[in-house]
Design a protein around this motif. Structure first.
Motif, PDB file in Angstrom:
ATOM      1  N   VAL A   9       0.873  -1.178   0.000  1.00  0.00           N
ATOM      2  CA  VAL A   9       0.000   0.000   0.000  1.00  0.00           C
ATOM      3  C   VAL A   9       0.909   1.227   0.000  1.00  0.00           C
ATOM      4  O   VAL A   9       1.725   1.409   0.902  1.00  0.00           O
ATOM      5  CB  VAL A   9      -0.942   0.013   1.218  1.00  0.00           C
ATOM      6  N   GLY A  10       0.760   2.057  -1.036  1.00  0.00           N
ATOM      7  CA  GLY A  10       1.603   3.248  -1.179  1.00  0.00           C
ATOM      8  C   GLY A  10       2.559   3.065  -2.336  1.00  0.00           C
ATOM      9  O   GLY A  10       3.454   2.216  -2.281  1.00  0.00           O
ATOM     10  N   ALA A  11       2.333   3.833  -3.411  1.00  0.00           N
ATOM     11  CA  ALA A  11       3.144   3.680  -4.629  1.00  0.00           C
ATOM     12  C   ALA A  11       4.034   4.891  -4.858  1.00  0.00           C
ATOM     13  O   ALA A  11       4.278   5.290  -5.979  1.00  0.00           O
ATOM     14  CB  ALA A  11       2.227   3.438  -5.827  1.00  0.00           C
ATOM     15  N   ILE A  13       7.909   6.774  -3.739  1.00  0.00           N
ATOM     16  CA  ILE A  13       9.286   6.343  -4.019  1.00  0.00           C
ATOM     17  C   ILE A  13       9.560   4.973  -3.391  1.00  0.00           C
ATOM     18  O   ILE A  13      10.047   4.051  -4.054  1.00  0.00           O
ATOM     19  CB  ILE A  13      10.298   7.394  -3.496  1.00  0.00           C
ATOM     20  N   ASP A  33      -2.463   2.355  -4.602  1.00  0.00           N
ATOM     21  CA  ASP A  33      -2.339   3.746  -4.152  1.00  0.00           C
ATOM     22  C   ASP A  33      -3.657   4.463  -4.413  1.00  0.00           C
ATOM     23  O   ASP A  33      -4.371   4.159  -5.374  1.00  0.00           O
ATOM     24  CB  ASP A  33      -1.211   4.471  -4.891  1.00  0.00           C
ATOM     25  N   ARG A  34      -3.959   5.436  -3.541  1.00  0.00           N
ATOM     26  CA  ARG A  34      -5.214   6.170  -3.753  1.00  0.00           C
ATOM     27  C   ARG A  34      -5.088   7.169  -4.893  1.00  0.00           C
ATOM     28  O   ARG A  34      -6.081   7.659  -5.405  1.00  0.00           O
ATOM     29  CB  ARG A  34      -5.658   6.838  -2.469  1.00  0.00           C
ATOM     30  N   ASN A 111      11.207  14.519  -7.590  1.00  0.00           N
ATOM     31  CA  ASN A 111      10.477  13.377  -7.008  1.00  0.00           C
ATOM     32  C   ASN A 111       9.486  12.781  -8.008  1.00  0.00           C
ATOM     33  O   ASN A 111       9.381  11.565  -8.153  1.00  0.00           O
ATOM     34  CB  ASN A 111       9.693  13.825  -5.766  1.00  0.00           C
ATOM     35  N   TRP A 136      -8.041   1.164   0.443  1.00  0.00           N
ATOM     36  CA  TRP A 136      -8.413  -0.031   1.212  1.00  0.00           C
ATOM     37  C   TRP A 136      -9.349   0.380   2.343  1.00  0.00           C
ATOM     38  O   TRP A 136      -9.343   1.527   2.799  1.00  0.00           O
ATOM     39  CB  TRP A 136      -7.190  -0.755   1.752  1.00  0.00           C
ATOM     40  N   GLY A 166       3.508   6.408   3.566  1.00  0.00           N
ATOM     41  CA  GLY A 166       3.891   7.748   3.993  1.00  0.00           C
ATOM     42  C   GLY A 166       3.855   7.962   5.499  1.00  0.00           C
ATOM     43  O   GLY A 166       3.493   7.076   6.277  1.00  0.00           O
ATOM     44  N   PRO A 170      -1.824   5.312   7.363  1.00  0.00           N
ATOM     45  CA  PRO A 170      -3.077   4.748   7.875  1.00  0.00           C
ATOM     46  C   PRO A 170      -2.937   3.250   8.192  1.00  0.00           C
ATOM     47  O   PRO A 170      -3.575   2.746   9.123  1.00  0.00           O
ATOM     48  CB  PRO A 170      -4.064   4.964   6.717  1.00  0.00           C
ATOM     49  N   VAL A 226      15.782  24.594  -0.053  1.00  0.00           N
ATOM     50  CA  VAL A 226      14.976  24.052   1.045  1.00  0.00           C
ATOM     51  C   VAL A 226      15.342  24.913   2.247  1.00  0.00           C
ATOM     52  O   VAL A 226      16.449  24.815   2.772  1.00  0.00           O
ATOM     53  CB  VAL A 226      15.292  22.564   1.327  1.00  0.00           C
ATOM     54  N   GLY A 288       9.986   2.938   4.495  1.00  0.00           N
ATOM     55  CA  GLY A 288      10.016   4.352   4.112  1.00  0.00           C
ATOM     56  C   GLY A 288       9.424   5.235   5.196  1.00  0.00           C
ATOM     57  O   GLY A 288       9.513   4.939   6.390  1.00  0.00           O
ATOM     58  N   LEU A 300      18.088  12.639   3.602  1.00  0.00           N
ATOM     59  CA  LEU A 300      18.216  11.179   3.698  1.00  0.00           C
ATOM     60  C   LEU A 300      16.906  10.406   3.718  1.00  0.00           C
ATOM     61  O   LEU A 300      16.909   9.180   3.610  1.00  0.00           O
ATOM     62  CB  LEU A 300      19.036  10.815   4.951  1.00  0.00           C
TER      63      LEU A 300
HETATM   64  C1  LIG Z   1      11.246  19.558   2.082  1.00  0.00           C
HETATM   65  C2  LIG Z   1      11.709  18.139   1.992  1.00  0.00           C
HETATM   66  C3  LIG Z   1      12.915  17.852   1.361  1.00  0.00           C
HETATM   67  C4  LIG Z   1      13.376  16.531   1.293  1.00  0.00           C
HETATM   68  N1  LIG Z   1      14.566  16.278   0.682  1.00  0.00           N
HETATM   69  C5  LIG Z   1      15.050  15.024   0.656  1.00  0.00           C
HETATM   70  C6  LIG Z   1      16.307  14.725   0.066  1.00  0.00           C
HETATM   71  O1  LIG Z   1      17.011  15.618  -0.415  1.00  0.00           O
HETATM   72  N2  LIG Z   1      16.725  13.426   0.044  1.00  0.00           N
HETATM   73  C7  LIG Z   1      15.999  12.429   0.596  1.00  0.00           C
HETATM   74  O2  LIG Z   1      16.444  11.262   0.561  1.00  0.00           O
HETATM   75  N3  LIG Z   1      14.801  12.660   1.149  1.00  0.00           N
HETATM   76  C8  LIG Z   1      14.301  13.926   1.194  1.00  0.00           C
HETATM   77  N4  LIG Z   1      13.083  14.181   1.765  1.00  0.00           N
HETATM   78  C9  LIG Z   1      12.295  13.046   2.296  1.00  0.00           C
HETATM   79  C10 LIG Z   1      11.513  12.355   1.182  1.00  0.00           C
HETATM   80  O3  LIG Z   1      10.756  13.289   0.439  1.00  0.00           O
HETATM   81  C11 LIG Z   1      10.588  11.284   1.779  1.00  0.00           C
HETATM   82  O4  LIG Z   1      11.318  10.502   2.705  1.00  0.00           O
HETATM   83  C12 LIG Z   1      10.035  10.362   0.697  1.00  0.00           C
HETATM   84  O5  LIG Z   1       9.371  11.084  -0.299  1.00  0.00           O
HETATM   85  C13 LIG Z   1       9.061   9.342   1.318  1.00  0.00           C
HETATM   86  O6  LIG Z   1       8.608   8.477   0.324  1.00  0.00           O
HETATM   87  P1  LIG Z   1       7.560   7.322   0.684  1.00  0.00           P
HETATM   88  O7  LIG Z   1       7.302   6.622  -0.605  1.00  0.00           O
HETATM   89  O8  LIG Z   1       8.047   6.530   1.849  1.00  0.00           O
HETATM   90  O9  LIG Z   1       6.258   8.098   1.189  1.00  0.00           O
HETATM   91  P2  LIG Z   1       5.284   9.082   0.367  1.00  0.00           P
HETATM   92  O10 LIG Z   1       6.033   9.842  -0.659  1.00  0.00           O
HETATM   93  O11 LIG Z   1       4.530   9.859   1.400  1.00  0.00           O
HETATM   94  O12 LIG Z   1       4.300   8.096  -0.415  1.00  0.00           O
HETATM   95  C14 LIG Z   1       3.202   7.496   0.224  1.00  0.00           C
HETATM   96  C15 LIG Z   1       2.220   7.006  -0.823  1.00  0.00           C
HETATM   97  O13 LIG Z   1       1.165   6.323  -0.144  1.00  0.00           O
HETATM   98  C16 LIG Z   1      -0.076   6.710  -0.711  1.00  0.00           C
HETATM   99  N5  LIG Z   1      -1.114   6.530   0.323  1.00  0.00           N
HETATM  100  C17 LIG Z   1      -1.177   7.125   1.534  1.00  0.00           C
HETATM  101  N6  LIG Z   1      -2.268   6.690   2.199  1.00  0.00           N
HETATM  102  C18 LIG Z   1      -2.899   5.810   1.392  1.00  0.00           C
HETATM  103  C19 LIG Z   1      -4.089   5.036   1.507  1.00  0.00           C
HETATM  104  N7  LIG Z   1      -4.838   5.085   2.612  1.00  0.00           N
HETATM  105  N8  LIG Z   1      -4.444   4.239   0.485  1.00  0.00           N
HETATM  106  C20 LIG Z   1      -3.689   4.178  -0.638  1.00  0.00           C
HETATM  107  N9  LIG Z   1      -2.561   4.882  -0.809  1.00  0.00           N
HETATM  108  C21 LIG Z   1      -2.164   5.692   0.192  1.00  0.00           C
HETATM  109  C22 LIG Z   1       0.134   8.168  -1.127  1.00  0.00           C
HETATM  110  O14 LIG Z   1      -0.788   8.533  -2.135  1.00  0.00           O
HETATM  111  C23 LIG Z   1       1.577   8.137  -1.617  1.00  0.00           C
HETATM  112  O15 LIG Z   1       1.662   7.833  -2.994  1.00  0.00           O
HETATM  113  C24 LIG Z   1      12.610  15.487   1.863  1.00  0.00           C
HETATM  114  C25 LIG Z   1      11.401  15.766   2.500  1.00  0.00           C
HETATM  115  C26 LIG Z   1      10.959  17.079   2.585  1.00  0.00           C
HETATM  116  C27 LIG Z   1       9.659  17.372   3.284  1.00  0.00           C
END
Ligand SMILES: Cc1cc2nc3c(=O)[nH]c(=O)nc-3n(C[C@H](O)[C@H](O)[C@H](O)COP(=O)(O)OP(=O)(O)OC[C@H]3O[C@@H](n4cnc5c(N)ncnc54)[C@H](O)[C@@H]3O)c2cc1C
Length: 406
Positions: A9-11, A13, A33-34, A111, A136, A166, A170, A226, A288, A300
């Motif tokens: 769940v979650g598509a 990065i 993913d939603r 991203n 879900w 993320g 949830p 940033v 993640g 990071l």
């Molecule tokens: C300002 C800023 C700068 C950053 N810079 C860096 C950097 O330079 N280098 C670095 O490594 N990291 C950086 N980060 C961190 C990085 O952006 C995150 O760690 C990363 O994007 C997280 O990815 P993720 O896939 O784990 O989560 P997310 O990107 O949050 O993806 C979660 C996915 O789950 C889906 N989802 C959520 N709830 C549901 C649900 N109930 N049902 C279905 N789908 C759902 C969402 O739609 C989304 O697609 C930065 C963060 C910020 C805020």
């Protein structure tokens, strides 16, 4: 017989990279993913405001999975040097890829383009199935697997459910896994700006008393900023006319790249730190931001998520090859142990750095200045930091890394 060995769940990065690594190994995987994943950016399309520094080790892993080269060159820029300095002391430090004999330390990647590239590669693999947009509703652990019910009434069965949904996760909340929050009481103002002097493929960060200000090099010669500061200050900066904002930004950065030119769209993002008390539950794994959210000062968060994905994919692949159940407790506990030992020191070091650099106590300011300079002059320590900045200390990215085993 299940619908997929692994259901993610979650598509974003993390989730898309995990799905890709599994599908690349021939593991039947479903990704939900939603939101519909973004398409690859068109030529000439404006760069999105969200970018991440992806370190060399994570980029190498994405290359091996065939996703990296699908990121349009305009959406990724290599950097060979990192410069960090403190506005309130003499402290400064620089890391160079040449110090460790590497061509570069990492890339600044849009991203949206990274997620799109992962999905483009995933769509070429027959064992991957994408369900998006989809939500879900609930899930139950049953004998030998998990049954997940979608909001539209469909049901999916799997042997391992993964939350890559993320920071708010949830799925983690539904599993009753608590998290410890670190309230930074900060927001990040992000935007792309033109600068008078070239960025020279260098990522720079200046620590101000209110928080760090980073200038990250983009492929088109601009820099992505940033600017982490108090929520009120971030809102004030976002509302300023572009020319006033440019003047304040240039001054805050000590005019390191000269005057600031054209200012792109500005966005304000609330920051918090979070660490899940557990990364796993019965037939459940978190990866993640669902497992850990870190301050962007070290660039990071996404890299840690990619490390989780690489580790979990290797563990599942190896379990299936050995004819074992990928949702077994001992496999999940081994994943948790391995990743927490990698992630937790980073999470804590980032919280410590943030406190150290925002402290107003004069003795600590003197100490941190001296500390930065000492590391800058100590070759072995610098080598260690440079290796970490490249992600070369994360075993999850070692080619054909041995999977966790219980
Ligand atoms: C300002 C800023 C700068 C950053 N810079 C860096 C950097 O330079 N280098 C670095 O490594 N990291 C950086 N980060 C961190 C990085 O952006 C995150 O760690 C990363 O994007 C997280 O990815 P993720 O896939 O784990 O989560 P997310 O990107 O949050 O993806 C979660 C996915 O789950 C889906 N989802 C959520 N709830 C549901 C649900 N109930 N049902 C279905 N789908 C759902 C969402 O739609 C989304 O697609 C930065 C963060 C910020 C805020």
């Amino acid at each position: 017989m299940t619908d997929a060995e692994v259901l993610i769940v979650g598509a974003g990065i993390t989730g898309a990279a995990l799905a890709l690594a599994l599908a690349d190994a021939g593991v039947p995987v479903a990704l939900l993913d939603r939101a519909t994943p973004p398409p690859l950016p068109r030529a000439g399309q404006a760069l999105d405001v969200r970018v991440s520094a992806i370190h060399a080790a994570a980029a190498g892993w994405l290359m091996r999975l065939g996703a990296w080269d699908l990121i349009p060159p305009a959406c990724r820029a290599p950097f060979g040097r990192i410069e960090v300095w403190d506005a309130s002391s003499v402290g400064r430090i620089g890391f160079d890829s040449a110090d460790i004999g590497a061509p570069w330390l990492g890339h600044i990647v849009e991203n949206r383009a990274l997620v799109a590239a992962l999905h483009a590669r995933l769509s070429q693999l027959p064992s991957a199935r994408l369900l998006a947009p989809a939500e879900w509703d609930d899930w139950q652990v049953e004998a030998g697997g998990v049954r997940l019910r979608l909001a539209d009434g469909r049901q999916l069965t799997t042997r391992l459910l993964v939350g890559a949904d993320g920071g708010a996760s949830p799925l983690r909340l539904r599993a009753g896994i608590a998290a410890i929050d670190e309230p930074f009481r900060q927001c990040a103002l992000v935007c792309h700006v033109a600068t008078e002097r070239p960025h020279g493929d260098t990522a720079r960060q200046r620590f101000l008393p209110t928080g760090p200000l980073a200038f990250l090099p983009l492929a088109d010669g601009r820099s992505s900023i940033v600017w982490s500061t108090t929520p009120a200050e971030a809102q004030r900066l976002a509302a300023l006319p572009a020319d006033e904002f440019a003047r304040e930004l240039g001054a805050a950065f000590g005019e390191r790249l000269g005057a600031i030119g054209a200012v792109g769209e500005r966005a304000v993002i609330a920051l918090c730190g979070r660490e899940a008390a557990r990364y796993v539950g019965p037939r459940l794994a978190l990866a993640g931001d669902a497992a850990h959210v870190v301050h962007p000062l070290a660039g990071l968060g996404a890299n840690l998520g990619l490390g989780d994905a690489a580790q979990l994919a290797a563990a599942v692949r190896d379990a299936l090859r050995a004819g074992r159940d990928p949702g077994q407790d001992h496999l999940l506990r081994a994943y948790e142990r391995t990743r927490r030992s990698q992630d937790l020191p980073v999470v804590r070091a980032i919280v410590g750095l943030h406190r150290l650099f925002t402290t107003k106590a004069p003795p600590l300011r003197v100490l941190r200045g001296a500390g930065l300079r000492a590391v800058d002059f100590a070759a072995p320590l610098k080598h260690l930091f440079t290796t970490a900045a490249c992600g070369l200390d994360d075993p999850a990215f070692v080619p054909q890394s041995a999977a966790t085993s219980g």
